[in-house]
Design a protein around this motif. Structure first.
Motif, PDB file in Angstrom:
ATOM      1  N   THR A  30       0.696  -1.308  -0.031  1.00 34.42           N
ATOM      2  CA  THR A  30       0.600   0.073  -0.224  1.00 34.42           C
ATOM      3  C   THR A  30       0.502   1.148   0.478  1.00 34.42           C
ATOM      4  O   THR A  30       0.618   2.399  -0.211  1.00 34.42           O
ATOM      5  N   ASP A  31       2.148   1.148   0.605  1.00 30.92           N
ATOM      6  CA  ASP A  31       2.944   2.469   0.325  1.00 30.92           C
ATOM      7  C   ASP A  31       4.336   1.673   0.709  1.00 30.92           C
ATOM      8  O   ASP A  31       4.796   1.077   1.140  1.00 30.92           O
ATOM      9  N   MET A  32       5.169   3.027  -0.016  1.00 28.11           N
ATOM     10  CA  MET A  32       6.952   3.037   0.589  1.00 28.11           C
ATOM     11  C   MET A  32       7.514   3.788   1.334  1.00 28.11           C
ATOM     12  O   MET A  32       6.804   5.258   0.327  1.00 28.11           O
ATOM     13  N   GLU A  33       7.840   4.240   2.873  1.00 27.65           N
ATOM     14  CA  GLU A  33       8.778   5.012   2.634  1.00 27.65           C
ATOM     15  C   GLU A  33      10.531   4.652   3.045  1.00 27.65           C
ATOM     16  O   GLU A  33      10.951   3.814   3.244  1.00 27.65           O
ATOM     17  N   SER A  34      10.811   6.162   2.233  1.00 23.68           N
ATOM     18  CA  SER A  34      12.492   5.148   2.226  1.00 23.68           C
ATOM     19  C   SER A  34      13.250   6.632   2.485  1.00 23.68           C
ATOM     20  O   SER A  34      12.622   7.832   2.362  1.00 23.68           O
ATOM     21  N   GLY A  35      15.151   6.411   3.215  1.00 22.46           N
ATOM     22  CA  GLY A  35      15.735   7.586   2.905  1.00 22.46           C
ATOM     23  C   GLY A  35      15.503   7.479   4.236  1.00 22.46           C
ATOM     24  O   GLY A  35      16.294   9.164   4.826  1.00 22.46           O
ATOM     25  N   LEU A  36      15.295   7.385   5.523  1.00 23.42           N
ATOM     26  CA  LEU A  36      14.575   7.574   6.391  1.00 23.42           C
ATOM     27  C   LEU A  36      15.575   7.461   7.750  1.00 23.42           C
ATOM     28  O   LEU A  36      16.067   6.071   7.623  1.00 23.42           O
ATOM     29  N   SER A  37      16.866   8.390   8.479  1.00 21.45           N
ATOM     30  CA  SER A  37      17.555   8.032   9.236  1.00 21.45           C
ATOM     31  C   SER A  37      17.346   7.522  10.711  1.00 21.45           C
ATOM     32  O   SER A  37      17.886   6.573  11.178  1.00 21.45           O
ATOM     33  N   THR A  38      16.230   7.886  11.186  1.00 23.74           N
ATOM     34  CA  THR A  38      16.079   7.003  11.986  1.00 23.74           C
ATOM     35  C   THR A  38      14.516   6.345  12.225  1.00 23.74           C
ATOM     36  O   THR A  38      13.538   6.857  11.635  1.00 23.74           O
ATOM     37  N   ILE A  39      13.813   5.137  13.009  1.00 21.42           N
ATOM     38  CA  ILE A  39      12.841   4.977  13.150  1.00 21.42           C
ATOM     39  C   ILE A  39      12.266   5.453  14.588  1.00 21.42           C
ATOM     40  O   ILE A  39      12.867   5.360  15.685  1.00 21.42           O
ATOM     41  N   GLY A  40      11.026   5.973  15.525  1.00 20.88           N
ATOM     42  CA  GLY A  40      10.530   6.210  16.600  1.00 20.88           C
ATOM     43  C   GLY A  40      11.174   7.592  16.961  1.00 20.88           C
ATOM     44  O   GLY A  40      11.093   8.216  15.991  1.00 20.88           O
ATOM     45  N   ARG A  41      10.045   8.923  17.968  1.00 19.25           N
ATOM     46  CA  ARG A  41      10.543   9.860  18.236  1.00 19.25           C
ATOM     47  C   ARG A  41      12.541   9.466  18.970  1.00 19.25           C
ATOM     48  O   ARG A  41      12.536   8.914  19.993  1.00 19.25           O
ATOM     49  N   GLU A  42      13.277  10.243  18.074  1.00 17.37           N
ATOM     50  CA  GLU A  42      14.959  10.393  18.328  1.00 17.37           C
ATOM     51  C   GLU A  42      14.929  10.651  19.868  1.00 17.37           C
ATOM     52  O   GLU A  42      15.930  10.290  20.976  1.00 17.37           O
ATOM     53  N   SER A  90      13.115   9.355  22.348  1.00 19.94           N
ATOM     54  CA  SER A  90      12.118   8.091  22.958  1.00 19.94           C
ATOM     55  C   SER A  90      13.655   7.129  23.566  1.00 19.94           C
ATOM     56  O   SER A  90      14.745   6.897  22.393  1.00 19.94           O
ATOM     57  N   MET A  91      13.067   6.263  24.428  1.00 20.55           N
ATOM     58  CA  MET A  91      13.792   5.083  24.208  1.00 20.55           C
ATOM     59  C   MET A  91      13.600   3.815  23.419  1.00 20.55           C
ATOM     60  O   MET A  91      14.159   2.952  23.283  1.00 20.55           O
ATOM     61  N   PHE A  92      12.680   3.788  22.806  1.00 20.00           N
ATOM     62  CA  PHE A  92      11.753   3.532  21.303  1.00 20.00           C
ATOM     63  C   PHE A  92      12.527   4.334  20.060  1.00 20.00           C
ATOM     64  O   PHE A  92      11.111   3.902  19.644  1.00 20.00           O
ATOM     65  N   SER A  93      13.595   4.171  20.250  1.00 16.98           N
ATOM     66  CA  SER A  93      13.987   5.150  18.559  1.00 16.98           C
ATOM     67  C   SER A  93      15.235   3.784  17.925  1.00 16.98           C
ATOM     68  O   SER A  93      15.836   3.716  18.741  1.00 16.98           O
ATOM     69  N   GLU A  94      15.455   3.629  16.911  1.00 15.95           N
ATOM     70  CA  GLU A  94      16.611   3.395  16.206  1.00 15.95           C
ATOM     71  C   GLU A  94      16.952   4.101  15.109  1.00 15.95           C
ATOM     72  O   GLU A  94      16.523   4.631  14.411  1.00 15.95           O
ATOM     73  N   LYS A  95      18.297   4.074  14.890  1.00 16.24           N
ATOM     74  CA  LYS A  95      19.314   4.959  14.383  1.00 16.24           C
ATOM     75  C   LYS A  95      19.396   4.025  13.115  1.00 16.24           C
ATOM     76  O   LYS A  95      20.026   3.055  13.483  1.00 16.24           O
ATOM     77  N   ALA A  96      19.162   4.273  11.863  1.00 15.30           N
ATOM     78  CA  ALA A  96      19.606   3.587  10.438  1.00 15.30           C
ATOM     79  C   ALA A  96      21.608   3.381  10.729  1.00 15.30           C
ATOM     80  O   ALA A  96      22.179   4.335  10.824  1.00 15.30           O
ATOM     81  N   GLU A  97      21.412   2.181  10.145  1.00  8.18           N
ATOM     82  CA  GLU A  97      23.220   1.444   9.588  1.00  8.18           C
ATOM     83  C   GLU A  97      23.372   2.646   8.071  1.00  8.18           C
ATOM     84  O   GLU A  97      24.429   3.168   8.171  1.00  8.18           O
ATOM     85  N   GLY A  98      22.523   2.250   7.563  1.00 12.14           N
ATOM     86  CA  GLY A  98      22.659   3.190   6.787  1.00 12.14           C
ATOM     87  C   GLY A  98      21.227   4.257   6.374  1.00 12.14           C
ATOM     88  O   GLY A  98      21.148   5.102   6.758  1.00 12.14           O
ATOM     89  N   GLN A  99      19.753   3.792   5.538  1.00 13.87           N
ATOM     90  CA  GLN A  99      18.587   4.425   5.372  1.00 13.87           C
ATOM     91  C   GLN A  99      17.547   3.254   5.609  1.00 13.87           C
ATOM     92  O   GLN A  99      17.778   2.069   5.443  1.00 13.87           O
ATOM     93  N   PHE A 100      16.119   3.716   6.422  1.00 13.74           N
ATOM     94  CA  PHE A 100      15.673   2.613   6.916  1.00 13.74           C
ATOM     95  C   PHE A 100      14.879   2.962   5.529  1.00 13.74           C
ATOM     96  O   PHE A 100      14.215   3.815   4.816  1.00 13.74           O
ATOM     97  N   VAL A 101      13.797   2.242   5.246  1.00 17.17           N
ATOM     98  CA  VAL A 101      12.958   1.779   3.921  1.00 17.17           C
ATOM     99  C   VAL A 101      11.829   0.958   4.881  1.00 17.17           C
ATOM    100  O   VAL A 101      12.448  -0.075   5.483  1.00 17.17           O
ATOM    101  N   VAL A 102      10.284   1.494   4.716  1.00 21.27           N
ATOM    102  CA  VAL A 102       9.538   0.835   5.896  1.00 21.27           C
ATOM    103  C   VAL A 102       8.325   0.524   4.130  1.00 21.27           C
ATOM    104  O   VAL A 102       7.731   1.695   3.452  1.00 21.27           O
TER     105      VAL A 102
END
Length: 188
Positions: free
Chosen positions: A73-85, A87-99
């Motif tokens: 249904t959709d795709m997001e790319s080029g994301l450097s982080t997932i979640g609220r920066e 927050s303890m529930f945040s992940e930083k990409a080693e490259g880029q995140f694609v959702v």
């Protein structure tokens, strides 16, 4: 046949459902339209299909593998982080995140377990990437994620991949289970 081999066959059949074949066709190489990371432009590329399935094209196209029907249904790319920066529930990409946003429907007559671990992202060089479970856990919003899906129920979920910057994702290979053949859906 030894007892151990019989056990492996029984477990494999139970995990894959065993009673409904995947809908796949022969291996082919396709030309697809893709959106490079971070842009809205579309450019043609040639990707080598490494799946046993020919790629279905585009968002909104249903493909089936085993007991599931999948619709991108959709795709997001080029994301450097997932979640609220903050927050303890945040992940930083080693490259880029694609959702990748996917609707998964159980088309069988019994509950079936869905796992994002079974889904594979393919880039324009034919490389395959596994999902990033930690980043999926950090996604904002309601996401039902992994678990049993009852017959006739559709679950809207997201699969996150951490891929090198500059990599161009071209397809998602969806799987009913870790043992299924899979079906490939291009992002074009």
């Amino acid at each position: 046949m030894s007892g151990a081999l019989v056990g492996v066959v029984i477990i494999g059949t139970a995990l894959t459902g065993g009673d409904e074949p995947s809908s796949n066709s022969a291996r082919t190489s396709t030309t697809t339209q893709v959106r490079p990371a971070g842009t809205d432009a579309i450019r043609p590329t040639t990707g080598a299909a490494t799946s046993t399935a020919a790629a279905a094209h585009g968002f909104g196209t249903e493909v089936r593998d085993g007991k599931f029907a999948f619709v991108l249904t959709d795709m997001e790319s080029g994301l450097s982080t997932i979640g609220r920066e903050s927050s303890m529930f945040s992940e930083k990409a080693e490259g880029q995140f694609v959702v990748v946003h996917v609707d998964v429907t159980n088309i069988s007559k019994q509950p079936q377990y869905y796992s994002s671990l079974n889904q594979v992202l393919v880039d324009d060089q034919g490389r395959e990437f596994t999902n990033d479970s930690s980043a999926e856990f950090s996604l904002d919003g309601d996401d039902e994620g992994d678990g049993d899906i009852n017959p006739g129920i559709t679950r809207s979920t997201r699969v996150v991949f951490d891929i090198p910057i500059g990599t161009v994702p071209v397809a998602l290979e969806v799987h009913d289970s870790m043992f299924s053949n899979g079906a490939r859906v291009s992002f074009g």
